[in-house]
Design a protein around this motif. Sequence first.
Motif, mmCIF file in Angstrom:
data_model
loop_
_atom_site.group_PDB
_atom_site.id
_atom_site.type_symbol
_atom_site.label_atom_id
_atom_site.label_comp_id
_atom_site.label_asym_id
_atom_site.label_seq_id
_atom_site.Cartn_x
_atom_site.Cartn_y
_atom_site.Cartn_z
ATOM 1 N N LEU A 10 2.345 5.914 -11.035
ATOM 2 C CA LEU A 10 2.595 4.984 -10.408
ATOM 3 C C LEU A 10 2.711 4.930 -8.641
ATOM 4 O O LEU A 10 1.815 3.851 -8.271
ATOM 5 C CB LEU A 10 4.551 4.613 -9.908
ATOM 6 C CG LEU A 10 5.568 4.060 -11.094
ATOM 7 C CD1 LEU A 10 7.119 4.388 -10.213
ATOM 8 C CD2 LEU A 10 5.094 2.593 -10.958
ATOM 9 N N LEU A 11 2.724 6.569 -8.320
ATOM 10 C CA LEU A 11 1.807 6.712 -7.131
ATOM 11 C C LEU A 11 -0.062 7.419 -7.079
ATOM 12 O O LEU A 11 -0.304 7.653 -5.962
ATOM 13 C CB LEU A 11 2.771 7.514 -6.317
ATOM 14 C CG LEU A 11 4.047 7.812 -6.262
ATOM 15 C CD1 LEU A 11 4.419 8.886 -5.611
ATOM 16 C CD2 LEU A 11 4.201 6.189 -5.132
ATOM 17 N N SER A 12 0.102 6.833 -8.102
ATOM 18 C CA SER A 12 -1.293 7.681 -8.681
ATOM 19 C C SER A 12 -2.540 6.765 -7.681
ATOM 20 O O SER A 12 -2.168 5.562 -7.665
ATOM 21 C CB SER A 12 -1.656 7.424 -9.881
ATOM 22 O OG SER A 12 -3.286 7.011 -10.047
ATOM 23 N N ALA A 13 -3.905 7.402 -6.304
ATOM 24 C CA ALA A 13 -4.599 6.757 -5.643
ATOM 25 C C ALA A 13 -5.103 5.632 -6.326
ATOM 26 O O ALA A 13 -5.859 5.253 -5.460
ATOM 27 C CB ALA A 13 -4.451 7.335 -4.467
ATOM 28 N N ASN A 14 -5.901 6.451 -7.819
ATOM 29 C CA ASN A 14 -6.465 5.241 -8.721
ATOM 30 C C ASN A 14 -5.819 4.977 -9.490
ATOM 31 O O ASN A 14 -5.753 5.246 -10.745
ATOM 32 C CB ASN A 14 -7.624 7.091 -9.445
ATOM 33 C CG ASN A 14 -9.095 6.551 -9.873
ATOM 34 O OD1 ASN A 14 -8.778 5.186 -10.311
ATOM 35 N ND2 ASN A 14 -9.928 7.384 -10.365
ATOM 36 N N VAL A 15 -6.103 3.945 -9.833
ATOM 37 C CA VAL A 15 -5.655 2.530 -10.340
ATOM 38 C C VAL A 15 -6.687 2.611 -11.733
ATOM 39 O O VAL A 15 -5.977 2.625 -12.743
ATOM 40 C CB VAL A 15 -6.244 1.178 -9.951
ATOM 41 C CG1 VAL A 15 -5.336 0.244 -10.587
ATOM 42 C CG2 VAL A 15 -5.292 1.547 -8.547
ATOM 43 N N SER A 16 -8.032 3.084 -11.643
ATOM 44 C CA SER A 16 -9.196 3.026 -13.047
ATOM 45 C C SER A 16 -7.918 4.295 -13.657
ATOM 46 O O SER A 16 -8.736 4.775 -14.870
ATOM 47 C CB SER A 16 -9.907 2.984 -12.869
ATOM 48 O OG SER A 16 -10.569 4.400 -11.677
ATOM 49 N N MET A 44 2.236 -1.286 -4.187
ATOM 50 C CA MET A 44 2.426 -0.796 -5.640
ATOM 51 C C MET A 44 1.966 -2.493 -6.130
ATOM 52 O O MET A 44 1.582 -2.435 -7.007
ATOM 53 C CB MET A 44 3.579 -0.746 -5.682
ATOM 54 C CG MET A 44 4.107 0.716 -4.997
ATOM 55 S SD MET A 44 2.831 1.792 -5.431
ATOM 56 C CE MET A 44 3.168 2.565 -7.012
ATOM 57 N N GLY A 45 2.168 -3.325 -5.407
ATOM 58 C CA GLY A 45 1.804 -4.951 -5.942
ATOM 59 C C GLY A 45 0.326 -5.267 -6.536
ATOM 60 O O GLY A 45 0.269 -5.766 -7.835
ATOM 61 N N ARG A 46 -0.049 -5.045 -5.572
ATOM 62 C CA ARG A 46 -1.088 -4.916 -5.393
ATOM 63 C C ARG A 46 -1.729 -4.405 -6.486
ATOM 64 O O ARG A 46 -3.237 -4.666 -7.406
ATOM 65 C CB ARG A 46 -2.140 -4.718 -4.245
ATOM 66 C CG ARG A 46 -3.125 -5.862 -4.308
ATOM 67 C CD ARG A 46 -4.156 -5.021 -2.882
ATOM 68 N NE ARG A 46 -4.473 -3.188 -2.878
ATOM 69 C CZ ARG A 46 -4.715 -2.382 -3.554
ATOM 70 N NH1 ARG A 46 -6.724 -3.226 -4.328
ATOM 71 N NH2 ARG A 46 -5.384 -1.549 -3.708
ATOM 72 N N ARG A 47 -1.496 -3.748 -7.149
ATOM 73 C CA ARG A 47 -2.110 -2.778 -7.703
ATOM 74 C C ARG A 47 -1.650 -2.871 -9.269
ATOM 75 O O ARG A 47 -2.279 -1.891 -10.281
ATOM 76 C CB ARG A 47 -1.850 -1.218 -8.177
ATOM 77 C CG ARG A 47 -2.428 -0.519 -6.500
ATOM 78 C CD ARG A 47 -2.197 1.432 -6.317
ATOM 79 N NE ARG A 47 -2.695 0.990 -4.817
ATOM 80 C CZ ARG A 47 -3.063 2.742 -4.927
ATOM 81 N NH1 ARG A 47 -2.279 3.766 -5.516
ATOM 82 N NH2 ARG A 47 -2.861 3.002 -3.313
#
Length: 255
Positions: A10-16, A44-47
């Motif tokens: 959930l908190l990962s900065a790297n979305v990919s 978080m919603g944006r991701r």
Amino acid sequence: MSGLRTLNSLLSANVSASSFTGKLLVIPMDGSHWVGIKAIAEEMGRRGHQVTVVIPEVSVRMGPGKHYRTVTYPVPYDKAYIDSVMSSNQHMMDKDVQPFMERISRKISQFQKIIGLIHTTAESLLFNHTVISQLQQQGFDAMLTDPMVPTGSVMAHKFGLPTINLLRGIPCGLDFKSVAVLEPLLCRLIYWRFDQITAEFLGEDVSVAEILSDSDIWLERIDFTFEFPRPLMPNIVPVGGINCNVRNPLPDVSV
């Protein structure tokens, strides 16, 4: 998925880096505390995560956002009452020429109003069986909350969710012990009623301190540029400035 792996995803900065999209339940605190919680909920919603923010129908600052959905619950007070409490609190900050004992009496009375408002709001959510049942059935992966008001932590305990706390500092040392003279008293005033609410809501003999001690991640709004050096537990992450607005870079200036 395990609790800590869920939180890391959930908190990962790297979305990919992960295809995991989780379901995050958010129980915020009103006032200035809302700013940081909202920033995280929006991001978080944006991701791509499904973010649900639960707020009372009447509040000071809380409201809908672009990247999360809101669930509201009724409370037994109106906006006029909240405004009166906040207005009284602002007046307490002004210079006062009243006698010392009268000032103390007014401060205690105002503090009791604020604590009463916090307790009433918490009870309105925790004992709203319809809302609690609907939330429990949605299969959330984690809880984001502000432990200054432990409503979210108590709900996470009942739902079996890992908890992410966002706050300025560890509340009351968790065990109500502190080197400060007044802090234990203030902690008791805030949390003694929550111990009763928690026992009634969960149906088990567990204290708020015990529940907070089981939190998985603490996001602390601190920056050691301004803080005294101190050790941090592995699950404490400094996030100082997270509640500040994003600013444009400074322009280049020729001297």
